[in-house]
Design an enzyme around this catalytic site. Sequence first.
Site, mmCIF file in Angstrom:
data_model
loop_
_atom_site.group_PDB
_atom_site.id
_atom_site.type_symbol
_atom_site.label_atom_id
_atom_site.label_comp_id
_atom_site.label_asym_id
_atom_site.label_seq_id
_atom_site.Cartn_x
_atom_site.Cartn_y
_atom_site.Cartn_z
ATOM 1 N N LYS A 193 0.844 -1.208 0.000
ATOM 2 C CA LYS A 193 0.000 0.000 0.000
ATOM 3 C C LYS A 193 0.877 1.255 0.000
ATOM 4 O O LYS A 193 1.545 1.556 0.978
ATOM 5 C CB LYS A 193 -0.925 0.053 1.228
ATOM 6 C CG LYS A 193 -1.956 1.166 1.016
ATOM 7 C CD LYS A 193 -2.557 1.720 2.268
ATOM 8 C CE LYS A 193 -1.850 2.864 2.884
ATOM 9 N NZ LYS A 193 -1.898 4.153 2.169
ATOM 10 N N CYS A 301 13.575 10.324 6.940
ATOM 11 C CA CYS A 301 13.528 9.782 8.303
ATOM 12 C C CYS A 301 14.865 9.937 9.005
ATOM 13 O O CYS A 301 14.921 10.156 10.208
ATOM 14 C CB CYS A 301 13.117 8.321 8.251
ATOM 15 S SG CYS A 301 14.086 7.385 7.066
ATOM 16 N N GLU A 398 10.141 15.141 15.697
ATOM 17 C CA GLU A 398 10.491 15.054 14.286
ATOM 18 C C GLU A 398 9.647 16.064 13.505
ATOM 19 O O GLU A 398 8.423 15.995 13.522
ATOM 20 C CB GLU A 398 10.212 13.633 13.778
ATOM 21 C CG GLU A 398 10.702 13.405 12.369
ATOM 22 C CD GLU A 398 10.334 12.039 11.820
ATOM 23 O OE1 GLU A 398 9.192 11.590 12.054
ATOM 24 O OE2 GLU A 398 11.174 11.431 11.158
HETATM 25 P P1 TAP Z 1 2.309 7.624 8.415
HETATM 26 O O1 TAP Z 1 1.228 8.593 8.618
HETATM 27 O O2 TAP Z 1 2.646 6.687 9.519
HETATM 28 O O3 TAP Z 1 1.942 6.824 7.096
HETATM 29 C C1 TAP Z 1 2.746 5.801 6.573
HETATM 30 C C2 TAP Z 1 1.859 4.863 5.789
HETATM 31 O O4 TAP Z 1 0.971 4.186 6.687
HETATM 32 C C3 TAP Z 1 0.960 5.537 4.764
HETATM 33 O O5 TAP Z 1 0.810 4.680 3.660
HETATM 34 C C4 TAP Z 1 -0.337 5.689 5.533
HETATM 35 O O6 TAP Z 1 -1.455 5.871 4.711
HETATM 36 C C5 TAP Z 1 -0.389 4.375 6.285
HETATM 37 N N1 TAP Z 1 -1.196 4.389 7.494
HETATM 38 C C6 TAP Z 1 -1.730 5.440 8.170
HETATM 39 N N2 TAP Z 1 -2.414 5.014 9.246
HETATM 40 C C7 TAP Z 1 -2.313 3.664 9.267
HETATM 41 C C8 TAP Z 1 -2.785 2.638 10.146
HETATM 42 N N3 TAP Z 1 -3.497 2.926 11.237
HETATM 43 N N4 TAP Z 1 -2.476 1.343 9.860
HETATM 44 C C9 TAP Z 1 -1.741 1.039 8.773
HETATM 45 N N5 TAP Z 1 -1.277 1.957 7.908
HETATM 46 C C10 TAP Z 1 -1.536 3.255 8.149
HETATM 47 O O7 TAP Z 1 3.688 8.324 8.046
HETATM 48 P P2 TAP Z 1 3.911 9.417 6.936
HETATM 49 O O8 TAP Z 1 3.524 10.715 7.512
HETATM 50 O O9 TAP Z 1 3.346 8.999 5.645
HETATM 51 O O10 TAP Z 1 5.500 9.305 6.764
HETATM 52 C C11 TAP Z 1 6.363 10.022 7.505
HETATM 53 C C12 TAP Z 1 6.960 9.189 8.612
HETATM 54 O O11 TAP Z 1 7.618 8.036 8.076
HETATM 55 C C13 TAP Z 1 8.041 9.933 9.350
HETATM 56 O O12 TAP Z 1 7.879 9.752 10.730
HETATM 57 C C14 TAP Z 1 9.326 9.291 8.870
HETATM 58 O O13 TAP Z 1 10.401 9.392 9.739
HETATM 59 C C15 TAP Z 1 8.914 7.892 8.628
HETATM 60 N N6 TAP Z 1 9.817 7.242 7.676
HETATM 61 C C16 TAP Z 1 10.672 6.317 8.157
HETATM 62 C C17 TAP Z 1 11.575 5.711 7.298
HETATM 63 C C18 TAP Z 1 12.514 4.706 7.867
HETATM 64 S S1 TAP Z 1 13.293 3.767 6.835
HETATM 65 N N7 TAP Z 1 12.697 4.587 9.141
HETATM 66 C C19 TAP Z 1 11.582 6.020 5.954
HETATM 67 C C20 TAP Z 1 10.683 6.970 5.487
HETATM 68 C C21 TAP Z 1 9.783 7.569 6.370
HETATM 69 P P3 TAP Z 1 -1.852 7.397 4.292
HETATM 70 O O14 TAP Z 1 -0.815 7.885 3.396
HETATM 71 O O15 TAP Z 1 -3.129 7.301 3.625
HETATM 72 O O16 TAP Z 1 -1.950 8.154 5.583
#
Ligand code: TAP
Length: 487
Positions: A193, A301, A398
């Site tokens: 997804k 991240c 963050e």
């Molecule tokens: P999230 O809001 O956590 O979203 C990540 C993914 O999870 C999206 O596809 C999101 O869908 C989905 N999602 C949301 N709620 C969910 C739930 N309850 N159950 C399952 N899936 C769910 O994060 P984001 O804002 O997109 O990304 C930023 C975060 O990712 C930052 O904290 C960053 O540090 C972290 N990140 C970490 C890494 C590594 S390798 N550690 C790499 C990249 C990013 P939607 O898009 O529809 O909300």
Amino acid sequence: MVDAAPPAPESAWEYAPAPESREIVSIAPGYGLFINGEFTPAADGKHFTTLNPATEEPLAEVAEAGERDVDRAVAAARTAYERTWGPMPGTDRAKYLYRIARAIQERAREFAVLESLDNGKPIKESRDVDVPLAAAHFFYHAGWADKLEHAGFGPQPRPLGVAGQVIPWNFPLLMAAWKLAPALAAGNTCVLKPAETTPLTALLLAEVIQQAGLPPGTVNILTGDGATGQALVSHPGVDKIAFTGSTEVGKEILRAVAGTGRKLTLELGGKAANVVFDDAPLDQAVEGIVNGIFFNQGHVCCAGSRLLVQESVADMVLDRLKRRLGTLRLGDPLDKNTDIGAINSRQQLDKIEQLTAAGEAEGAQRWSPPCLLPTAGYWFPPTVFSGVSQSHRIAREEIFGPVLSVLTFRTPEEAVAKANNTPYGLSAGVWTDKGSRILWMTQRLRAGVVWANTYNRFDPASPFGGYRESGFGREGGRHGLAAYIDG
Ligand code: TAP
């Protein structure tokens, strides 16, 4: 208030526009879900709009997967796991992975332009980082597919089954490659997804997967929002869950998976320290600071969002940093000269604005170079906070945007104590002339990855991941494969 800017560089002249053409990309008005090798509408007909964050112009309507679609996709992945992909010899799986890698290379410009349109990142980053690294991940894992029994996983390593994979919006294609390539190399099938705001390159990857002739159901791509992700990770037919995203959602998933016996890896947030000692090559360090926090608008991240600089050189480093930031160009992501693109969404822009307002309210000094923000779209200037203390929210939370918090230290011990004063543990940077000090620091920094005299270096052979609130499990290298192998 924003402080006065340093004087403009002596040769203040403008670059002529150098836009990459968007002609190479043809975006359909609507996209279906990719299930069992075919594009299909969502069972309940729901869809959502994906926007260009640089202009707020709608790009396409995309199907929104519900529970019935998750059922269909997981069933297709199970059948492929049992009948085609699972039993296939590693030498054959490798051929398919090589095909995907080659097709990404052949369509590299198309992927790069589409990624910049849907995500807002500068074309020079999507072209030179995201797309080549995505191809490299497939090449690298193609090499592993027929050698797993020699990799220390035992004589007959077995895959786990169906992997449910959820990824964020900051590196949409690259995160898809990080998830799919090791899972497929090890013989698993996948339901992926992508994030709601950046579904388009994952759907182009679905076309590549069709083009490469993978057996139907081996890879399924379900576009949708958080509810789709939730339905996928809680589906009983999924054997392995791989999640990259926020710590908050990661914790929710951890709670949901606890006690089910299903395998889980979590790649979550970070608040990395980039530590600059007084003996560091300072001009190089300034480049590393800029790359560390302003690459991809700071939507990284492992971004070096806390600069820890030794007090004796702090003024000099800050001065050189401000001069360098005055030369960055913010604007059209498709312009080849652009350094800073658009913020990915209104929601993310609001979060950055709230946290930077908190930084000012708590007493840190805010500075940005003079730069005109486009009137449409989501934009935030490169921003530096000095006089930051460890208790400030901008030093603890963050921000996930182009915002650097500067703190100082006097001794190496103090640098380590401040660097480790975070609930996260994903990455860190060390800048010094002394090899012995690098080793001393890396033994003490509590971070999954430590870069020395460089920052943000990625390679498919090198494991990446964190611990504490940055999650667990590794992606890349032999360690990344282990997450998809039973045992
Ligand atoms: P999230 O809001 O956590 O979203 C990540 C993914 O999870 C999206 O596809 C999101 O869908 C989905 N999602 C949301 N709620 C969910 C739930 N309850 N159950 C399952 N899936 C769910 O994060 P984001 O804002 O997109 O990304 C930023 C975060 O990712 C930052 O904290 C960053 O540090 C972290 N990140 C970490 C890494 C590594 S390798 N550690 C790499 C990249 C990013 P939607 O898009 O529809 O909300």
